[in-house]
Design a protein around this motif. Structure first.
Motif, short mmCIF file in Angstrom:
data_model
loop_
_atom_site.label_atom_id
_atom_site.label_comp_id
_atom_site.label_asym_id
_atom_site.label_seq_id
_atom_site.Cartn_x
_atom_site.Cartn_y
_atom_site.Cartn_z
N MET A 1 -10.18 8.90 4.71
CA MET A 1 -9.52 8.06 5.70
C MET A 1 -10.60 7.36 6.52
N PRO A 2 -10.43 6.05 6.74
CA PRO A 2 -11.40 5.31 7.55
C PRO A 2 -11.48 5.86 8.98
N THR A 3 -12.60 5.71 9.60
CA THR A 3 -12.82 6.28 10.94
C THR A 3 -12.16 5.47 12.04
N ASP A 4 -11.79 4.22 11.78
CA ASP A 4 -11.23 3.37 12.84
C ASP A 4 -9.70 3.46 12.94
N ILE A 5 -9.09 4.40 12.24
CA ILE A 5 -7.63 4.54 12.25
C ILE A 5 -7.18 5.19 13.56
N VAL A 6 -6.21 4.56 14.22
CA VAL A 6 -5.64 5.09 15.46
C VAL A 6 -4.39 5.90 15.14
N ASP A 7 -3.53 5.35 14.29
CA ASP A 7 -2.27 6.01 13.92
C ASP A 7 -2.36 6.44 12.45
N ARG A 8 -2.71 7.70 12.23
CA ARG A 8 -2.95 8.18 10.86
C ARG A 8 -1.69 8.18 10.01
N LEU A 9 -0.56 8.54 10.60
CA LEU A 9 0.68 8.57 9.84
C LEU A 9 1.09 7.17 9.39
N LEU A 10 0.98 6.21 10.28
CA LEU A 10 1.30 4.82 9.91
C LEU A 10 0.37 4.34 8.82
N TRP A 11 -0.90 4.67 8.91
CA TRP A 11 -1.87 4.26 7.89
C TRP A 11 -1.50 4.88 6.54
N ALA B 1 8.53 -8.62 0.55
CA ALA B 1 8.60 -8.27 1.97
C ALA B 1 8.02 -6.88 2.25
N PRO B 2 8.31 -5.87 1.41
CA PRO B 2 7.69 -4.56 1.67
C PRO B 2 6.16 -4.60 1.58
N ARG B 3 5.62 -5.38 0.69
CA ARG B 3 4.16 -5.51 0.57
C ARG B 3 3.58 -6.13 1.84
N ARG B 4 4.20 -7.21 2.30
CA ARG B 4 3.70 -7.86 3.51
C ARG B 4 3.81 -6.94 4.73
N LEU B 5 4.91 -6.18 4.80
CA LEU B 5 5.08 -5.24 5.90
C LEU B 5 4.03 -4.13 5.83
N ALA B 6 3.74 -3.65 4.64
CA ALA B 6 2.72 -2.61 4.47
C ALA B 6 1.34 -3.14 4.88
N GLN B 7 1.08 -4.39 4.59
CA GLN B 7 -0.19 -4.98 5.03
C GLN B 7 -0.26 -5.05 6.55
N ARG B 8 0.86 -5.42 7.18
CA ARG B 8 0.91 -5.42 8.65
C ARG B 8 0.71 -4.01 9.20
N ALA B 9 1.32 -3.02 8.54
CA ALA B 9 1.20 -1.64 9.00
C ALA B 9 -0.24 -1.16 8.87
N ASP B 10 -0.91 -1.55 7.81
CA ASP B 10 -2.31 -1.16 7.63
C ASP B 10 -3.17 -1.71 8.77
N ILE B 11 -2.93 -2.95 9.14
CA ILE B 11 -3.68 -3.56 10.24
C ILE B 11 -3.31 -2.91 11.57
#
Length: 89
Positions: A1-11, A40-50
């Motif tokens: 897991m990257p170190t800059d993650i704030v919300d691990r579950l969302l990531w 739409a799910p792909r785009r939402l997942a990309q938003r969630a990753d950010i």
């Protein structure tokens, strides 16, 4: 897991959805849900990753959106189009 993650579950949720909605099929639709690529799910997942790397307020909003789209069904080969079309007598 990257170190800059704030919300691990969302990531983690974002990574799971990105893995499922990974690429378009030969017909240009998503291999997982069958919607036009990028779906739409792909785009939402990309938003969630950010958002998982941003302050909690942004992550909270995207988490709500992510949970809303999970309730949607994808195409199902066993389902047939409804025969209820046209006028009813």
């Amino acid at each position: 897991m990257p170190t800059d993650i704030v919300d691990r579950l969302l990531w983690q949720d974002a990574q799971q959805m990105l893995g499922r909605h990974a690429e378009p099929a030969d017909d240009g639709n998503c291999v997982w849900c069958g919607w036009r690529w990028p779906c739409a799910p792909r785009r939402l997942a990309q938003r969630a990753d950010i958002a998982s790397r941003r302050p909690w307020r942004e992550a909270w909003t995207v988490r709500h959106d992510l949970n809303s789209i999970r309730a949607m069904r994808g195409p199902d080969d066993r389902r047939h189009p409804t025969p209820n079309r046209g006028y009813f007598n």
